[in-house]
Design a protein around this motif. Structure first.
Motif, PDB file in Angstrom:
ATOM      1  N   GLN A  35       0.826  -1.216   0.000  1.00 45.88           N
ATOM      2  CA  GLN A  35       0.000   0.000   0.000  1.00 45.88           C
ATOM      3  C   GLN A  35       0.856   1.260   0.000  1.00 45.88           C
ATOM      4  O   GLN A  35       0.465   2.292  -0.526  1.00 45.88           O
ATOM      5  CB  GLN A  35      -0.922   0.026   1.242  1.00 45.88           C
ATOM      6  N   ASN A  36       2.059   1.151   0.555  1.00 50.77           N
ATOM      7  CA  ASN A  36       2.943   2.318   0.672  1.00 50.77           C
ATOM      8  C   ASN A  36       4.041   2.368  -0.380  1.00 50.77           C
ATOM      9  O   ASN A  36       5.012   3.105  -0.234  1.00 50.77           O
ATOM     10  CB  ASN A  36       3.516   2.377   2.097  1.00 50.77           C
ATOM     11  N   GLY A  37       3.863   1.539  -1.422  1.00 50.01           N
ATOM     12  CA  GLY A  37       4.704   1.719  -2.598  1.00 50.01           C
ATOM     13  C   GLY A  37       5.779   0.690  -2.850  1.00 50.01           C
ATOM     14  O   GLY A  37       6.495   0.787  -3.861  1.00 50.01           O
ATOM     15  N   ALA A  38       5.911  -0.298  -1.973  1.00 51.50           N
ATOM     16  CA  ALA A  38       6.898  -1.348  -2.265  1.00 51.50           C
ATOM     17  C   ALA A  38       6.499  -2.055  -3.559  1.00 51.50           C
ATOM     18  O   ALA A  38       5.309  -2.249  -3.832  1.00 51.50           O
ATOM     19  CB  ALA A  38       6.965  -2.358  -1.122  1.00 51.50           C
ATOM     20  N   HIS A  39       7.502  -2.422  -4.345  1.00 53.28           N
ATOM     21  CA  HIS A  39       7.220  -3.077  -5.636  1.00 53.28           C
ATOM     22  C   HIS A  39       6.798  -4.518  -5.440  1.00 53.28           C
ATOM     23  O   HIS A  39       6.060  -5.080  -6.262  1.00 53.28           O
ATOM     24  CB  HIS A  39       8.482  -3.030  -6.503  1.00 53.28           C
ATOM     25  N   GLY A  40       7.284  -5.114  -4.365  1.00 54.10           N
ATOM     26  CA  GLY A  40       6.977  -6.523  -4.178  1.00 54.10           C
ATOM     27  C   GLY A  40       7.283  -7.015  -2.776  1.00 54.10           C
ATOM     28  O   GLY A  40       7.704  -6.245  -1.909  1.00 54.10           O
ATOM     29  N   LEU A  41       7.022  -8.317  -2.604  1.00 48.19           N
ATOM     30  CA  LEU A  41       7.264  -8.984  -1.326  1.00 48.19           C
ATOM     31  C   LEU A  41       8.185 -10.169  -1.564  1.00 48.19           C
ATOM     32  O   LEU A  41       8.103 -10.838  -2.607  1.00 48.19           O
ATOM     33  CB  LEU A  41       5.942  -9.458  -0.712  1.00 48.19           C
ATOM     34  N   THR A  42       9.054 -10.425  -0.600  1.00 45.85           N
ATOM     35  CA  THR A  42       9.981 -11.557  -0.653  1.00 45.85           C
ATOM     36  C   THR A  42       9.823 -12.405   0.601  1.00 45.85           C
ATOM     37  O   THR A  42       9.639 -11.882   1.702  1.00 45.85           O
ATOM     38  CB  THR A  42      11.433 -11.050  -0.730  1.00 45.85           C
ATOM     39  N   VAL A  43       9.886 -13.695   0.419  1.00 51.85           N
ATOM     40  CA  VAL A  43       9.959 -14.628   1.547  1.00 51.85           C
ATOM     41  C   VAL A  43      10.963 -15.728   1.211  1.00 51.85           C
ATOM     42  O   VAL A  43      11.235 -16.015   0.035  1.00 51.85           O
ATOM     43  CB  VAL A  43       8.594 -15.269   1.910  1.00 51.85           C
ATOM     44  N   HIS A  44      11.497 -16.320   2.271  1.00 53.96           N
ATOM     45  CA  HIS A  44      12.442 -17.423   2.132  1.00 53.96           C
ATOM     46  C   HIS A  44      11.930 -18.579   2.997  1.00 53.96           C
ATOM     47  O   HIS A  44      12.333 -18.722   4.149  1.00 53.96           O
ATOM     48  CB  HIS A  44      13.834 -16.980   2.594  1.00 53.96           C
ATOM     49  N   PRO A  45      11.005 -19.375   2.513  1.00 54.88           N
ATOM     50  CA  PRO A  45      10.427 -20.479   3.301  1.00 54.88           C
ATOM     51  C   PRO A  45      11.454 -21.589   3.498  1.00 54.88           C
ATOM     52  O   PRO A  45      11.698 -22.394   2.597  1.00 54.88           O
ATOM     53  CB  PRO A  45       9.252 -20.944   2.449  1.00 54.88           C
ATOM     54  N   ARG A  46      12.111 -21.605   4.618  1.00 54.95           N
ATOM     55  CA  ARG A  46      13.151 -22.592   4.875  1.00 54.95           C
ATOM     56  C   ARG A  46      12.522 -23.944   5.265  1.00 54.95           C
ATOM     57  O   ARG A  46      11.389 -23.966   5.783  1.00 54.95           O
ATOM     58  CB  ARG A  46      14.121 -22.107   5.954  1.00 54.95           C
ATOM     59  N   PRO A  47      13.208 -25.060   5.048  1.00 57.52           N
ATOM     60  CA  PRO A  47      12.612 -26.394   5.308  1.00 57.52           C
ATOM     61  C   PRO A  47      12.069 -26.548   6.732  1.00 57.52           C
ATOM     62  O   PRO A  47      11.065 -27.207   6.950  1.00 57.52           O
ATOM     63  CB  PRO A  47      13.772 -27.349   5.037  1.00 57.52           C
ATOM     64  N   ASP A  48      12.689 -25.899   7.706  1.00 53.23           N
ATOM     65  CA  ASP A  48      12.217 -26.047   9.103  1.00 53.23           C
ATOM     66  C   ASP A  48      11.119 -25.045   9.464  1.00 53.23           C
ATOM     67  O   ASP A  48      10.659 -25.008  10.608  1.00 53.23           O
ATOM     68  CB  ASP A  48      13.403 -25.919  10.085  1.00 53.23           C
ATOM     69  N   GLU A  49      10.730 -24.219   8.474  1.00 50.41           N
ATOM     70  CA  GLU A  49       9.666 -23.215   8.691  1.00 50.41           C
ATOM     71  C   GLU A  49       9.920 -22.393   9.953  1.00 50.41           C
ATOM     72  O   GLU A  49       8.993 -22.044  10.684  1.00 50.41           O
ATOM     73  CB  GLU A  49       8.296 -23.883   8.762  1.00 50.41           C
ATOM     74  N   GLU A  76      12.529 -17.133  -2.291  1.00 56.46           N
ATOM     75  CA  GLU A  76      13.927 -17.560  -2.235  1.00 56.46           C
ATOM     76  C   GLU A  76      14.043 -18.954  -1.663  1.00 56.46           C
ATOM     77  O   GLU A  76      13.242 -19.341  -0.788  1.00 56.46           O
ATOM     78  CB  GLU A  76      14.723 -16.615  -1.338  1.00 56.46           C
ATOM     79  N   GLY A  77      15.038 -19.687  -2.121  1.00 53.08           N
ATOM     80  CA  GLY A  77      15.260 -20.986  -1.514  1.00 53.08           C
ATOM     81  C   GLY A  77      16.275 -21.819  -2.275  1.00 53.08           C
ATOM     82  O   GLY A  77      16.645 -21.508  -3.407  1.00 53.08           O
ATOM     83  N   ASN A  78      16.700 -22.892  -1.626  1.00 53.00           N
ATOM     84  CA  ASN A  78      17.563 -23.880  -2.261  1.00 53.00           C
ATOM     85  C   ASN A  78      16.698 -24.755  -3.167  1.00 53.00           C
ATOM     86  O   ASN A  78      15.624 -25.180  -2.757  1.00 53.00           O
ATOM     87  CB  ASN A  78      18.248 -24.742  -1.183  1.00 53.00           C
ATOM     88  N   PRO A  79      17.101 -24.997  -4.401  1.00 54.98           N
ATOM     89  CA  PRO A  79      16.222 -25.683  -5.374  1.00 54.98           C
ATOM     90  C   PRO A  79      16.075 -27.178  -5.153  1.00 54.98           C
ATOM     91  O   PRO A  79      16.346 -27.995  -6.034  1.00 54.98           O
ATOM     92  CB  PRO A  79      16.883 -25.378  -6.719  1.00 54.98           C
ATOM     93  N   THR A  80      15.614 -27.552  -3.962  1.00 51.34           N
ATOM     94  CA  THR A  80      15.248 -28.951  -3.736  1.00 51.34           C
ATOM     95  C   THR A  80      13.965 -29.237  -4.519  1.00 51.34           C
ATOM     96  O   THR A  80      13.251 -28.308  -4.924  1.00 51.34           O
ATOM     97  CB  THR A  80      14.967 -29.188  -2.239  1.00 51.34           C
ATOM     98  N   THR A  96      14.446 -16.693  -6.473  1.00 51.88           N
ATOM     99  CA  THR A  96      15.862 -16.443  -6.187  1.00 51.88           C
ATOM    100  C   THR A  96      16.451 -17.705  -5.561  1.00 51.88           C
ATOM    101  O   THR A  96      16.047 -18.099  -4.463  1.00 51.88           O
ATOM    102  CB  THR A  96      16.028 -15.248  -5.230  1.00 51.88           C
ATOM    103  N   LEU A  97      17.340 -18.333  -6.293  1.00 51.38           N
ATOM    104  CA  LEU A  97      17.913 -19.599  -5.828  1.00 51.38           C
ATOM    105  C   LEU A  97      19.173 -19.338  -5.015  1.00 51.38           C
ATOM    106  O   LEU A  97      20.066 -18.590  -5.443  1.00 51.38           O
ATOM    107  CB  LEU A  97      18.224 -20.507  -7.018  1.00 51.38           C
ATOM    108  N   VAL A  98      19.207 -19.925  -3.832  1.00 46.01           N
ATOM    109  CA  VAL A  98      20.351 -19.771  -2.927  1.00 46.01           C
ATOM    110  C   VAL A  98      20.890 -21.151  -2.571  1.00 46.01           C
ATOM    111  O   VAL A  98      20.132 -22.124  -2.553  1.00 46.01           O
ATOM    112  CB  VAL A  98      19.958 -18.998  -1.644  1.00 46.01           C
ATOM    113  N   PRO A  99      22.193 -21.271  -2.271  1.00 46.98           N
ATOM    114  CA  PRO A  99      22.790 -22.593  -1.996  1.00 46.98           C
ATOM    115  C   PRO A  99      22.744 -22.980  -0.529  1.00 46.98           C
ATOM    116  O   PRO A  99      23.601 -23.719  -0.046  1.00 46.98           O
ATOM    117  CB  PRO A  99      24.242 -22.404  -2.456  1.00 46.98           C
ATOM    118  N   ASP A 100      21.722 -22.487   0.187  1.00 44.35           N
ATOM    119  CA  ASP A 100      21.697 -22.664   1.630  1.00 44.35           C
ATOM    120  C   ASP A 100      21.506 -24.120   2.056  1.00 44.35           C
ATOM    121  O   ASP A 100      20.612 -24.811   1.561  1.00 44.35           O
ATOM    122  CB  ASP A 100      20.553 -21.839   2.256  1.00 44.35           C
TER     123      ASP A 100
END
Ligand SMILES: CC(=O)[C@@H](O)[C@H](O)COP(=O)(O)O
Ligand SMILES: NCC(=O)COP(=O)(O)O
Length: 246
Positions: A35-49, A76-80, A96-100
Motif C-alpha cells: 500500500q505504501n509503494g513497495a514493488h513486491g514482497l519476498t519470503v524465504h520459506p526454509r525447510p524447518d519453517e 527464495e530458496g535452495n532448489p530442492t 531467487t535460488l540460494v545454496p543454503d
C-alpha cells in the motif's frame, strides 16, 4: 529508473511464530508495504519453517493477486524438489535460488558458479519455462560472473552481507562497495540484470545505489523490520523508497 524495493517478511513471520497466535500478521504487514509503494514482497520459506511457513506463501500469493496486481512476489530458496514443486504451484514473478544448507542460520554465501553452473542450468530453464524470472544468489566475485551467465539466469542477486557488516569501518565499506560494483558491472556487460540483498539498511543503501545506479531490485527484511518497530511499517517503507529513488 528507480531501484525496486521488495520487502522481505521473514522477520515478521519469526515474531509471529513466538506464540500460537496469528499476529503480527505476515499478510497484514505485506499489505502495508505494498500500500505504501513497495514493488513486491519476498519470503524465504526454509525447510524447518523457522519463520515463513509454506502456508504464508499461498496467503501472500493470494494477497498480491487480489489486491495488488502488478506487484511482484519473490520466493527464495535452495532448489530442492520440494522447493521447486512449491514455486511451480505458486508461480512467483521471481525465484531467487540460494545454496543454503537447511542447518544454516541465514544465507551467508552465493553459488560456486564455476563448479555448479551445469547443475543450475536445467533448473533455471525449468523455472523460466514456467514463466518465472530466475535470480541466482552471488558473491561479489567478478571471476564467477561468466559462469553465472552460463546458467541462463535472468539476474544475479549480489549477496551484500559482508558490505552490511562494515557499518563501523569506512575503508572496509568502500572496499566492499567496489567489489560489489565491479561484479555488477561484469554481470550487466554480459546482459544480466542485478539485484542485491542481505543486511541492507537505509544507512548503507545510498552508497550502494550510487555505485550501481542500474540496480534492478533490493530485497530487504531484517534492517527494514528493525526500523518498522521504531517508525512503523508505512513510514519505514517510504524512507526506503526515497533512498531507492522512487
Ligand atoms: C537470501 C538472503 O540473503 C535473505 O533473503 C534470506 O532470506 C535471509 O534469510 P533469513 O531471513 O532466514 O535470515
Ligand atoms: N535477499 C535478501 C533479503 O530478502 C532480505 O535480507 P535481509 O534484509 O533480511 O538481510
Amino acid at each position: 529508473m528507480a531501484t525496486q524495493l521488495s520487502v522481505n517478511l521473514n522477520a515478521i513471520a519469526q515474531l509471529r511464530n513466538r506464540r500460537d497466535l496469528p499476529w503480527p500478521s505476515v499478510t497484514g504487514f505485506g499489505r502495508i508495504a505494498l500500500q505504501n509503494g513497495a514493488h513486491g514482497l519476498t519470503v524465504h520459506p526454509r525447510p524447518d519453517e523457522r519463520h515463513t511457513r509454506f502456508s504464508d506463501v499461498g496467503d501472500l500469493r493470494a494477497l498480491i493477486d487480489t489486491e495488488f496486481p502488478g506487484c511482484e512476489f519473490n520466493i527464495e530458496g535452495n532448489p530442492t524438489e520440494d522447493f521447486l514443486a512449491l514455486v511451480e504451484q505458486v508461480r512467483p514473478e521471481q525465484v531467487t535460488l540460494v545454496p543454503d544448507d537447511p542447518a544454516q542460520a541465514t544465507s551467508d554465501h552465493g553459488w560456486d558458479f564455476r563448479s555448479q553452473h551445469n547443475m543450475l542450468a536445467p533448473i533455471v530453464a525449468r523455472l523460466q519455462s514456467g514463466g518465472m524470472r530466475v535470480s541466482l544468489f552471488a558473491d561479489a566475485e567478478v571471476d564467477q560472473v561468466q559462469w553465472a551467465k552460463d546458467t541462463g539466469c535472468d539476474r544475479i542477486e549480489l549477496y551484500t552481507g559482508p558490505y552490511g557488516g562494515t557499518y563501523a569501518n569506512e575503508a572496509a565499506m568502500r572496499a566492499e562497495i567496489e567489489r560489489l560494483g565491479n561484479t555488477a558491472d561484469a554481470a550487466i556487460a554480459l546482459g544480466m540484470e542485478v539485484n542485491a540483498g542481505h543486511d541492507l539498511t537505509v544507512a548503507n543503501l545510498p552508497a550502494l545505489i550510487e555505485r550501481i545506479p542500474t540496480l534492478a531490485e533490493v530485497s530487504i527484511g531484517h534492517g527494514l523490520t528493525a526500523d518498522a518497530l521504531e517508525y512503523g511499517m508505512a513510514a519505514t517503507v517510504s524512507r526506503f523508497l526515497k533512498v531507492c529513488g522512487a
